[in-house]
Design a protein around this motif. Structure first.
Motif: not given
Length: 303
Positions: A4, A135-136, A139, A213, A217
């Protein structure tokens, strides 16, 4: 977490590695960045609105945001005051003929991020069903945003070598970063998170679209909301204090704005501090814009 962190950092450096000379394309990128920021903030609000037990957590979140804002403010201003004492910076007299800047307009613009999050929050709470891919989507949107910001930084006519040679800007950025991390260390027992997560929270430096964000995450939407509010309040407070202190203590005025000193708060710095403050503010804001994702990525990778 290490993967990440790399996802956070790689697009920024990829964008910074690509030179562009097409002005029309750079203008398009500018508007796309602005649109992406508000889209990402709306997604952050959506995640908050669909969080279980949101109403019950609002009081706790308010306390956490207050603790972050107050402790960071005190630590940052103390560190920058010490910098001013040992390395004073004298601004030019204010250029009254320029007419200043529209403070009401700037304050209203500073509230737009809050409005974007509020719209997303209300939509998530009252209207929209849970979106598994949200969420994806956030990202990937953030990665695109960081890539475009890397392009902007590379092609803004700024030499990294010259920015690093601006010793006053470099000093302000280092002091702001170190005092923020010190504040984070003091907040570890207050916030009840692992030390690395608290230091990540303290490393936003005013870049609310990134911190909201990234922290969301890693730690969940509630902490993402706390990170966002902490950094957006930094911007709002900076707009209020810059005219008050830049005449006597420029380092404190420039430094507290964090990453925003190179863009959003720059007109206020220019109007009240004169042209001599502009390269210092740009250097400080630029360096903090790079440090913020690097530090957040490193600290979150330690979890």
């Amino acid at each position: 977490m290490l993967t990440g962190a790399l996802l956070i950092l790689a697009p920024l450096f990829m964008g910074f590695a690509l030179p562009l000379k097409n002005r029309r394309l750079m203008t398009t990128i500018h508007y796309l960045v602005e649109a992406l920021v508000y889209f990402i903030l709306a997604l952050l609000g959506l995640g908050l609105g669909q969080m279980e037990g949101l109403v019950n957590q609002l009081g706790t979140m308010a306390g956490q945001v207050s603790a972050l804002v107050v402790v960071l403010f005190v630590a940052n201003m103390a560190g920058l005051w010490l910098l001013h004492r040992h390395w004073p910076m004298v601004p030019e007299p204010r250029d009254v003929s320029s007419g200043g800047v529209g403070y009401l307009r700037l304050f209203m613009a500073a509230l737009k991020p809050l409005l974007a999050v509020l719209v997303g929050l209300l939509a998530g709470y009252y209207l929209l069903p849970v979106i598994p891919q949200a969420e994806q989507l956030a990202t990937w949107s953030l990665m695109l945003l960081l890539f475009l910001i890397g392009l902007q930084l590379r092609n803004a006519g700024l030499s990294l070598r010259k920015l690093l040679m601006n010793t006053q800007g470099l000093g302000i950025a280092v002091v702001l970063a170190l005092s923020s991390l010190l504040a984070g260390a003091l907040l570890i027992p207050v916030l009840g998170l692992p030390w690395n997560d608290v230091l990540a929270l303290a490393s936003g430096f005013g870049w609310y679209s990134l911190s909201g964000i990234v922290i969301g995450d890693a730690l969940g939407p509630a902490w993402g909301g706390v990170a966002f509010l902490n950094d957006v309040f930094r911007e709002i407070i900076a707009l209020a204090i810059i005219p008050l202190v830049i005449g006597s203590r420029p380092a404190m005025a420039i430094g507290y704005g964090g990453a925003t000193a190179m863009d959003f708060t720059l007109p206020v710095i220019r109007s009240n501090g004169g042209l001599s403050c502009v390269p210092v503010a740009i250097a400080s804001g630029f360096l903090l814009s790079f440090l913020s994702p690097v530090l957040m990525g490193i600290f979150l990778a330690l979890g």
